[in-house]
Each structure stands twice: as structure tokens, then as C-alpha cells.
Design a protein around this motif. Structure first.
Motif, short mmCIF file in Angstrom:
data_model
loop_
_atom_site.label_atom_id
_atom_site.label_comp_id
_atom_site.label_asym_id
_atom_site.label_seq_id
_atom_site.Cartn_x
_atom_site.Cartn_y
_atom_site.Cartn_z
N MET A 1 29.07 39.67 38.74
CA MET A 1 30.27 40.49 38.61
C MET A 1 31.27 40.20 39.73
O MET A 1 32.48 40.10 39.48
N MET A 2 30.79 40.04 40.96
CA MET A 2 31.70 39.75 42.08
C MET A 2 32.37 38.39 41.92
O MET A 2 33.57 38.25 42.16
N ILE A 3 31.60 37.39 41.49
CA ILE A 3 32.20 36.07 41.28
C ILE A 3 33.19 36.11 40.12
O ILE A 3 34.26 35.48 40.18
N MET A 4 32.86 36.87 39.08
CA MET A 4 33.77 36.98 37.94
C MET A 4 35.09 37.61 38.38
O MET A 4 36.18 37.13 38.00
N LEU A 5 35.03 38.67 39.18
CA LEU A 5 36.26 39.33 39.65
C LEU A 5 37.06 38.41 40.56
O LEU A 5 38.30 38.39 40.51
N LEU A 6 36.37 37.64 41.39
CA LEU A 6 37.07 36.69 42.25
C LEU A 6 37.80 35.63 41.42
O LEU A 6 38.95 35.28 41.70
N MET A 7 37.13 35.13 40.39
CA MET A 7 37.73 34.10 39.55
C MET A 7 38.95 34.61 38.79
O MET A 7 39.99 33.94 38.74
N ILE A 8 38.84 35.79 38.21
CA ILE A 8 39.97 36.29 37.43
C ILE A 8 41.14 36.64 38.34
O ILE A 8 42.31 36.51 37.95
N SER A 9 40.87 37.03 39.59
CA SER A 9 41.96 37.30 40.54
C SER A 9 42.71 36.01 40.86
O SER A 9 43.95 35.98 40.86
N GLY A 10 41.98 34.94 41.14
CA GLY A 10 42.63 33.66 41.41
C GLY A 10 43.39 33.12 40.22
O GLY A 10 44.51 32.60 40.37
N CYS A 11 42.79 33.26 39.04
CA CYS A 11 43.46 32.77 37.82
C CYS A 11 44.74 33.54 37.55
O CYS A 11 45.78 32.96 37.19
N ALA A 12 44.70 34.87 37.71
CA ALA A 12 45.87 35.70 37.44
C ALA A 12 47.01 35.37 38.41
O ALA A 12 48.18 35.26 38.01
N ALA A 13 46.66 35.22 39.70
CA ALA A 13 47.70 34.91 40.69
C ALA A 13 48.36 33.55 40.40
O ALA A 13 49.58 33.42 40.43
N SER A 14 47.54 32.55 40.10
CA SER A 14 48.09 31.22 39.83
C SER A 14 48.86 31.18 38.52
O SER A 14 49.85 30.45 38.40
N THR A 15 48.43 31.97 37.55
CA THR A 15 49.14 32.02 36.27
C THR A 15 50.54 32.59 36.46
O THR A 15 51.52 32.08 35.88
N ALA A 16 50.65 33.64 37.27
CA ALA A 16 51.96 34.26 37.51
C ALA A 16 52.91 33.28 38.20
O ALA A 16 54.07 33.12 37.79
N VAL A 17 52.42 32.60 39.24
CA VAL A 17 53.26 31.64 39.95
C VAL A 17 53.59 30.45 39.06
O VAL A 17 54.71 29.94 39.05
N GLY A 18 52.60 30.00 38.28
CA GLY A 18 52.82 28.88 37.38
C GLY A 18 53.85 29.19 36.30
O GLY A 18 54.66 28.31 35.93
#
Length: 205
Positions: A119-136
């Protein structure tokens, strides 16, 4: 009365065995095969994302000045890179742990710790993906209300590679989502049997 108590104890023993299935059980084999396979897939996806991202760079000349676009230019890309490296490392460690569980048997309580890890790794991954998606998104399409213009029309190759890295990261996230659901279901079954055992022991006392 004694016969009834013996039947209840025998039924409870069978339920406990159904939870801690022997290694030859097809159900337990399927569970561990799925766990290890998804973790190996997550390692491959996060590694691929890291490779694509760190090799993403493109130079462009504007008004006689050379500018270089690279992943370290934005904090969101660096965050996603760190998330992928962390996920890859802990996926490798957890794969070894799951293999040990498979080889030597496992305490049902271990499933809860596996659930927390996933669960912690999943939350870390979706946080990184969401941040990069917004900037992208802003980099590709711009933001007219704030006056931010698109840069991907000038560094299309760079943007495309970053987009591939984000896509690979999302696929890695879905692997951890599936692992979290599997671990939660397994941990929930363990807790249910443990609660039943506690009630059984309390009634006997």
C-alpha cells in the motif's frame, strides 16, 4: 456434549489448515506465483521507466542560445524518478521475502505487513505519476489562463520520452494496486480465522 465439542474443534482445525495451506496446495501456489510474477513485472516496469527518464534529453537553439531539456529540469520528474527507484528496490526485497514465505511456510500475520508494504509503495507511485502528469500536461498543451506556453512543440522528442516514462510508471502502479488488493484479501482472511479461534478458546475457557 463432548462429541459436539470435539466436532467443533475438528472444524476449527480444518479452517486453520485451510488458511495456512501447505506448499503443495494449488491455491497457495497460485497465490505465491501471482505475487512473485507481479513483483517481477513491477521491477521491470519501474526500471524501464528510470532508464527512459534519465536518458531523456534534447537540445534546442533559441535566439542563438542553446537550451537543454532534461528530466532534472522539473521537480516532478525528479520525484517520479525517486519513486520508481524506491519501488524497484523494495519490490526486489519483497520478492525475496515472498519467496522465503513460499519455501518455508508463513505466519498468517505476515500477510498484514506485506499489505502495508504494498500500500505504501502504491501510494508513492501514484503520487509521482500524478505530479508528473500535471507538469507534462502543461508542458504539452500550455495553460492560457496563467500565460504558460507549451514547450513540447520545440522539444517533441524529449516530451515523448517523458510521456513513455510516465506511462511505464502508471503500469507499475497498477501492479502494486493488484498486489495491495491481493495482500488485503489474504490478510482479511487471516484475521477472520484468528478471531474465530479467539472466540473458540474463550468459549472453551
Amino acid at each position: 456434549m463432548a462429541s459436539l465439542e470435539e466436532n467443533e474443534k475438528r472444524s476449527f482445525t480444518m479452517q486453520m489448515k485451510s488458511l495456512s495451506l501447505p506448499i503443495q496446495s494449488p491455491e497457495r501456489k497460485r497465490f505465491y506465483i501471482a505475487q512473485i510474477s507481479l513483483r517481477i513485472l513491477a521491477i521491470a516496469l519501474t526500471l524501464a521507466s528510470v532508464f527512459v527518464m534519465i536518458t531523456s534529453r534534447q537540445s534546442v537553439t533559441l535566439f542563438g542560445i542553446v537550451f537543454e531539456a532534461k528530466y532534472s529540469s522539473t521537480s516532478a520528474s525528479k520525484f517520479l524518478l525517486g519513486a520508481n527507484i524506491t519501488a524497484c528496490f523494495f519490490s526486489l526485497i519483497s520478492s525475496i521475502g515472498i519467496y522465503i514465505f513460499c519455501s518455508h511456510g508463513s505466519d498468517p500475520r505476515n500477510y498484514f505487513f506485506v499489505f502495508l508494504h504494498d500500500m505504501m509503495i502504491m501510494l508513492l507511485m501514484i503520487s509521482g505519476c500524478a505530479a508528473s502528469t500535471a507538469v507534462g500536461y502543461v508542458s504539452r498543451y500550455g495553460e492560457s489562463q496563467t500565460g504558460w506556453t507549451s514547450i513540447c512543440d520545440r522539444v517533441a522528442k524529449f516530451c515523448n520520452r517523458i510521456q513513455i516514462a510516465i506511462l511505464l510508471s502508471y503500469l507499475g502502479f497498477f501492479c502494486f494496486l493488484a498486489l495491495t488488493i491481493m495482500s488485503a484479501l489474504k490478510s482479511g482472511g487471516s484475521n477472520q480465522i484468528n478471531s474465530q479461534r479467539w472466540r473458540e478458546e474463550s468459549s472453551n475457557n
